[in-house]
Design an enzyme around this catalytic site. Structure first.
Site, short mmCIF file in Angstrom:
data_model
loop_
_atom_site.label_atom_id
_atom_site.label_comp_id
_atom_site.label_asym_id
_atom_site.label_seq_id
_atom_site.Cartn_x
_atom_site.Cartn_y
_atom_site.Cartn_z
N LYS A 82 27.30 87.70 -153.58
CA LYS A 82 26.60 88.22 -152.41
C LYS A 82 27.59 88.32 -151.26
O LYS A 82 28.38 87.40 -151.03
CB LYS A 82 25.43 87.31 -152.05
N SER A 124 15.36 84.01 -150.76
CA SER A 124 16.25 85.15 -150.93
C SER A 124 16.98 85.21 -152.26
O SER A 124 17.63 86.21 -152.56
CB SER A 124 17.29 85.19 -149.80
N SER A 154 16.76 88.47 -149.64
CA SER A 154 17.88 89.28 -149.16
C SER A 154 18.99 89.48 -150.19
O SER A 154 19.88 90.31 -150.00
CB SER A 154 18.49 88.64 -147.90
#
Length: 490
Positions: free
Chosen positions: A78, A177, A153
């Site tokens: 990420k 997330s 996210s």
């Protein structure tokens, strides 16, 4: 089986036996990124040259008889995790060209374990969002239906794993997330206990809630990743100085006795909750029945402060974010607005242009909650609710080993459906954010497909630092649950 279909566990076995090479596996996945990511938008940065160099080095190590836990395994990160020499944007214009000079501890541990990093994945800007529509660069689409969001996210990481563009990935979880996009994309996502994995080098959103964790194809793969990234780190003051177990031992003895002796609680506050999709509720009940058939005793428990969780979270998290993001002012690094009249004007214009709408919304919310005259009314009360939520979980875990719930109230929604309705977006975190406030582990495991062909996940929560029970139950569900997602038809 095609190379891109290999799990982490399967790829590791074939690499060490010499049946496949890391270079071939990495090339295959880079080709899939090149073919499919224009449609999916899972990646912000692809480091093909660096990945192939690392894969070649891994093959040479294997040829010499060396071994390491993730030797030659292609992974994605990420883009909230610092990577030395590779830009880290946080999906924000304000950090569009920021290149760190060091690796996050979790990244260092992956590299020391022999992993090959193929790239950095898309996210909601600074981790603020539930759909990966809030990126400054592009939105990410769900591999199962390109008209739907992948969740957020960590939507880029979940989409990349689901689309078989990497063997596994790292995400971060502040209020769901990792778990929510894993559920929406039909993969496994683990939020470890707070303090289990070092946060050093992760760009902070809400420091008391953030945690790094794996997104993988299988529960065993998640355990293998946890064996590498967990452990005490003196660079992180929130890192817990506790012994690290071998997480793969969670599955020992499963074939002989299933999950006999385990007790699972279902919070009565979650049953029939307003906004819970009937298909999600039905899938949840079916998954609970699978666990019962494996020997789990399912009981009723209570989390009485559930109704206050969303409100408390959306005071606490933005408050911490407003402080953490105050450092981005255009002075030392990151985007700087030109043509400003003076220093104060540069501050204002840089932050106004550099941050997206959702980030600015949360900064404003947090600044207001922390302001003189409102601190006790908002932040103080929210902190007390957090303490009550922690006590609720402690009391519930006196009666059971794990707690079961849906991951999200609905399957993945359509792109743009909730973009102008932040309250609906926030309420979508109702099942996940309490685990962050309590600091406990949470696992999302695929348990069904909706009638429209979208994955649905089950959430399994455990006592703090008891990832073993969570992984064991998730493994049992994975082995016996019918109708699990396969490979998206890209």
């Amino acid at each position: 089986m095609e190379l891109h279909e290999l799990t982490l566990e399967g790829a590791r076995a074939l690499l060490l036996s010499g049946e496949i090479s890391s270079k071939d596996l990495t090339t295959c996945l880079l080709d899939r990124i090149k073919t499919h990511d224009a449609d999916l938008g899972a990646f912000i940065t692809v480091d093909a040259a660096g990945a192939l160099e690392a894969a070649t080095a891994a093959d040479e190590r294997i040829a010499r008889g060396e071994d390491a836990p993730l030797l030659g395994i292609p992974l994605a990160l990420k883009d909230l995790l610092c990577t030395s020499g590779v830009r880290t944007t946080c999906a924000s214009k304000i950090l569009e060209n920021f290149v760190p000079t060091y690796d996050a501890t979790a990244v260092t541990l992956l590299k020391q374990a022999g992993a090959v990093i193929v790239g950095k994945t898309n996210l909601d800007e600074f981790g603020m969002g539930s759909s990966t529509e809030n990126s400054a660069f592009h939105l990410t689409r769900n591999p199962w239906n390109l008209d739907h969001v992948p969740g957020g996210s960590s939507g880029g990481s979940a989409a990349a794993v689901a689309a078989r563009m990497c063997t596994a990935a790292l995400g971060t979880d502040t209020g769901g997330s990792i778990r929510q996009p894993a559920s929406h994309c039909g993969v496994v996502g683990l939020k470890p206990s707070y303090g289990r994995v070092s946060r050093f080098g992760m760009v902070a959103y809400a420091s008391s809630l953030d945690q790094i964790g794996p997104i993988t194809r299988t529960v065993k793969d998640a355990a293998l990743m946890m064996n590498v990234i967990s452990g005490h780190d003196p660079k992180d003051s929130t890192s817990a100085a506790i012994d690290k177990p071998d997480f793969t031992q969670a599955f020992a003895g499963f074939d002989a006795k299933g999950l006999a002796g385990m007790k699972a609680g279902i919070p009565r506050e979650y049953i029939g909750m307003k906004g819970l999709d009937p298909e999600v509720e039905r899938s949840f009940k079916n998954a609970c029945k699978v666990l019962e058939d494996l020997g789990v005793e399912v009981i009723d428990v209570s989390l009485p402060h559930t109704n206050f969780a969303v409100a408390a979270y959306y005071v606490l998290a933005p408050s911490e974010a407003s402080a953490n993001l105050s450092r981005y002012d255009g002075v030392k690094y990151g985007f700087r607005q030109t043509g400003c009249d003076d220093l104060m004007d540069m501050y204002k214009q840089t932050r106004s242009s550099g941050f997206g709408p959702e980030v600015k919304r949360r900064i404003i919310m947090g600044t207001y909650a922390l302001s003189a005259g409102y601190y006790d009314e908002y932040y103080g009360r929210a902190s007390r609710v957090r303490t009550l939520i922690m006590a609720d979980f402690s009391k519930a875990f006196d009666q059971c080993d794990i707690i079961l719930s849906p991951v999200a109230p609905t399957p993945a929604f359509k792109i743009g459906e909730n973009v102008d309705d932040p309250l609906t977006m926030y309420l979508g975190d109702i099942f996940t954010l309490s685990a962050n406030m309590a600091g406990i582990p949470g696992l999302s495991v695929p348990c069904a497909m909706s009638t429209t062909g979208l994955p649905i996940g089950l959430q399994i929560l455990g006592r703090r630092f008891d990832e073993m029970s969570v992984l064991k139950a998730g493994y049992g569900l994975e082995q016996r649950c019918p109708g699990l997602p396969g490979l998206p038809n890209l």
